[in-house]
Design a protein around this motif. Structure first.
Motif, PDB file in Angstrom:
ATOM      1  N   GLY A 213      80.730  63.700  41.042  1.00 51.95           N
ATOM      2  CA  GLY A 213      81.194  63.708  39.657  1.00 51.95           C
ATOM      3  C   GLY A 213      81.556  65.103  39.181  1.00 51.95           C
ATOM      4  O   GLY A 213      82.598  65.313  38.550  1.00 51.95           O
ATOM      5  N   TRP A 214      80.671  66.078  39.489  1.00 48.37           N
ATOM      6  CA  TRP A 214      80.963  67.463  39.115  1.00 48.37           C
ATOM      7  C   TRP A 214      82.199  67.987  39.838  1.00 48.37           C
ATOM      8  O   TRP A 214      83.034  68.681  39.237  1.00 48.37           O
ATOM      9  N   PHE A 215      82.347  67.659  41.112  1.00 48.91           N
ATOM     10  CA  PHE A 215      83.510  68.092  41.871  1.00 48.91           C
ATOM     11  C   PHE A 215      84.791  67.518  41.273  1.00 48.91           C
ATOM     12  O   PHE A 215      85.814  68.222  41.143  1.00 48.91           O
ATOM     13  N   ALA A 216      84.754  66.245  40.897  1.00 56.80           N
ATOM     14  CA  ALA A 216      85.935  65.609  40.295  1.00 56.80           C
ATOM     15  C   ALA A 216      86.284  66.272  38.969  1.00 56.80           C
ATOM     16  O   ALA A 216      87.469  66.457  38.653  1.00 56.80           O
ATOM     17  N   MET A 217      85.259  66.646  38.187  1.00 56.09           N
ATOM     18  CA  MET A 217      85.522  67.319  36.915  1.00 56.09           C
ATOM     19  C   MET A 217      86.185  68.678  37.135  1.00 56.09           C
ATOM     20  O   MET A 217      87.118  69.051  36.399  1.00 56.09           O
ATOM     21  N   VAL A 218      85.728  69.423  38.133  1.00 53.05           N
ATOM     22  CA  VAL A 218      86.307  70.737  38.429  1.00 53.05           C
ATOM     23  C   VAL A 218      87.762  70.602  38.858  1.00 53.05           C
ATOM     24  O   VAL A 218      88.644  71.345  38.390  1.00 53.05           O
ATOM     25  N   ILE A 219      88.039  69.660  39.759  1.00 47.55           N
ATOM     26  CA  ILE A 219      89.415  69.437  40.224  1.00 47.55           C
ATOM     27  C   ILE A 219      90.318  69.044  39.063  1.00 47.55           C
ATOM     28  O   ILE A 219      91.457  69.527  38.927  1.00 47.55           O
ATOM     29  N   THR A 220      89.792  68.155  38.204  1.00 51.55           N
ATOM     30  CA  THR A 220      90.592  67.714  37.054  1.00 51.55           C
ATOM     31  C   THR A 220      90.923  68.890  36.138  1.00 51.55           C
ATOM     32  O   THR A 220      92.053  69.011  35.648  1.00 51.55           O
ATOM     33  N   TYR A 221      89.963  69.771  35.939  1.00 54.36           N
ATOM     34  CA  TYR A 221      90.199  70.931  35.083  1.00 54.36           C
ATOM     35  C   TYR A 221      91.232  71.870  35.689  1.00 54.36           C
ATOM     36  O   TYR A 221      92.112  72.377  34.987  1.00 54.36           O
ATOM     37  N   ILE A 222      91.109  72.080  37.007  1.00 50.97           N
ATOM     38  CA  ILE A 222      92.071  72.970  37.668  1.00 50.97           C
ATOM     39  C   ILE A 222      93.484  72.409  37.570  1.00 50.97           C
ATOM     40  O   ILE A 222      94.451  73.137  37.272  1.00 50.97           O
ATOM     41  N   VAL A 223      93.628  71.114  37.831  1.00 52.65           N
ATOM     42  CA  VAL A 223      94.952  70.484  37.741  1.00 52.65           C
ATOM     43  C   VAL A 223      95.508  70.588  36.328  1.00 52.65           C
ATOM     44  O   VAL A 223      96.686  70.919  36.114  1.00 52.65           O
ATOM     45  N   TYR A 224      94.666  70.335  35.341  1.00 47.89           N
ATOM     46  CA  TYR A 224      95.104  70.440  33.952  1.00 47.89           C
ATOM     47  C   TYR A 224      95.520  71.869  33.620  1.00 47.89           C
ATOM     48  O   TYR A 224      96.546  72.099  32.963  1.00 47.89           O
ATOM     49  N   TYR A 225      94.725  72.836  34.092  1.00 43.89           N
ATOM     50  CA  TYR A 225      95.024  74.241  33.802  1.00 43.89           C
ATOM     51  C   TYR A 225      96.370  74.647  34.399  1.00 43.89           C
ATOM     52  O   TYR A 225      97.191  75.296  33.740  1.00 43.89           O
ATOM     53  N   VAL A 226      96.613  74.257  35.656  1.00 45.72           N
ATOM     54  CA  VAL A 226      97.871  74.623  36.325  1.00 45.72           C
ATOM     55  C   VAL A 226      99.051  73.979  35.627  1.00 45.72           C
ATOM     56  O   VAL A 226     100.073  74.628  35.352  1.00 45.72           O
ATOM     57  N   ARG A 227      98.930  72.689  35.329  1.00 43.35           N
ATOM     58  CA  ARG A 227     100.045  71.991  34.670  1.00 43.35           C
ATOM     59  C   ARG A 227     100.309  72.559  33.283  1.00 43.35           C
ATOM     60  O   ARG A 227     101.471  72.700  32.866  1.00 43.35           O
ATOM     61  N   HIS A 228      99.240  72.892  32.566  1.00 42.46           N
ATOM     62  CA  HIS A 228      99.416  73.450  31.230  1.00 42.46           C
ATOM     63  C   HIS A 228     100.127  74.801  31.304  1.00 42.46           C
ATOM     64  O   HIS A 228     101.035  75.086  30.509  1.00 42.46           O
TER      65      HIS A 228
END
Length: 257
Positions: A213-228
């Motif tokens: 769960g924590w790993f998925a949250m980190v990946i999601t944040y990174i993807v959001y950060y890059v796209r933003h």
């Protein structure tokens, strides 16, 4: 004297001997037995029989020199801390056929060295209080209790001296694993089953799920950060392209004024 005490026939001689102190001693002996209990001679030792008296709690006025205490077939539902701490000479304690569900962690404090038999069979005990029973050297009867078979129970039983005559009657009323419900606990453990290994596996799975769960949250944040950031960069580039270009001077180089 009646059910309250151990009346001595020789106490009747007190008036004839003219000793008030002697009579007082006799009355004291008779009054030492808890109300509604009987205190017969037990091989020269003090025995207190309170069986089937409808008691809802442990009597507080049990003689300190008691060796045998029978509290079976009553309505006792809990054993508080220090209930028997003044009974240093107690050898046998019968609490069977009650409604005991709760046992305080220090319920049997003071009995560790001398108690030889503790009968807790036929009660409502679901979980074994390791802190309360682990220090006892007495043989313990736990049969016919609605025990919940789990790792904590298995670990507690490792520290207890179970009565060999009744150990086969200890069964799983409920269990962390449904297939063991209703089966003798010793039979289950002798077959190689370990409730603790199941507990550890469950814990490991829970840890893996949490880490995922924590790993998925980190990946999601990174993807959001890059796209933003990409979106901001694209907008900034479009803004620069929309700006009017500056006019270019066409004066020849080195021309005369």
């Amino acid at each position: 004297m009646g059910p309250r005490g151990r009346w001595r026939p020789w106490c009747l001689l007190a008036p004839f001997r003219g000793s008030c102190l002697f009579l007082f001693f006799c009355l004291h002996m008779g009054a030492s037995c808890p109300q509604a209990c009987q205190c017969p001679d037990h091989a020269g030792a003090v025995a207190v029989h309170c069986s089937g008296r409808g008691l809802q709690e442990i009597p507080r006025d049990i003689p300190t020199e008691t060796v045998l205490l029978k509290l079976d077939a009553n309505k006792i539902s809990r054993i508080p801390n220090g209930a028997f701490q003044h009974l240093q000479q107690l050898k046998e304690l019968d609490l069977s056929h009650n409604a005991i569900e709760t046992i305080g962690p220090a319920a049997f404090s003071g009995l560790a060295g001398g108690l030889r038999l503790l009968d807790l069979s036929h009660n409502g005990i679901r979980r074994i209080p390791k802190d309360a029973l682990g220090k006892l050297s007495a043989k313990i009867r736990l049969s016919h209790n609605p025990l919940h078979c789990e790792c904590a129970l298995q670990e507690a039983l490792w520290e207890l001296k179970l009565d060999p005559d009744s150990v086969d009657e200890i069964a799983c009323h409920t269990s962390a694993q449904e297939e063991f419900v209703g089966k003798p606990l010793i039979q289950v453990l002798d077959s190689g089953v370990s409730f603790c290994s199941t507990h550890h596996k469950t814990t490991d799975v829970a840890m893996l799920v949490t880490m995922f769960g924590w790993f998925a949250m980190v990946i999601t944040y990174i993807v959001y950060y890059v796209r933003h950031n990409q979106e901001d960069a694209r907008r900034h580039l479009e803004y620069l392209k929309s700006l009017p270009s500056a006019p270019i001077s066409k004066d020849p180089v080195g021309s005369a004024p």
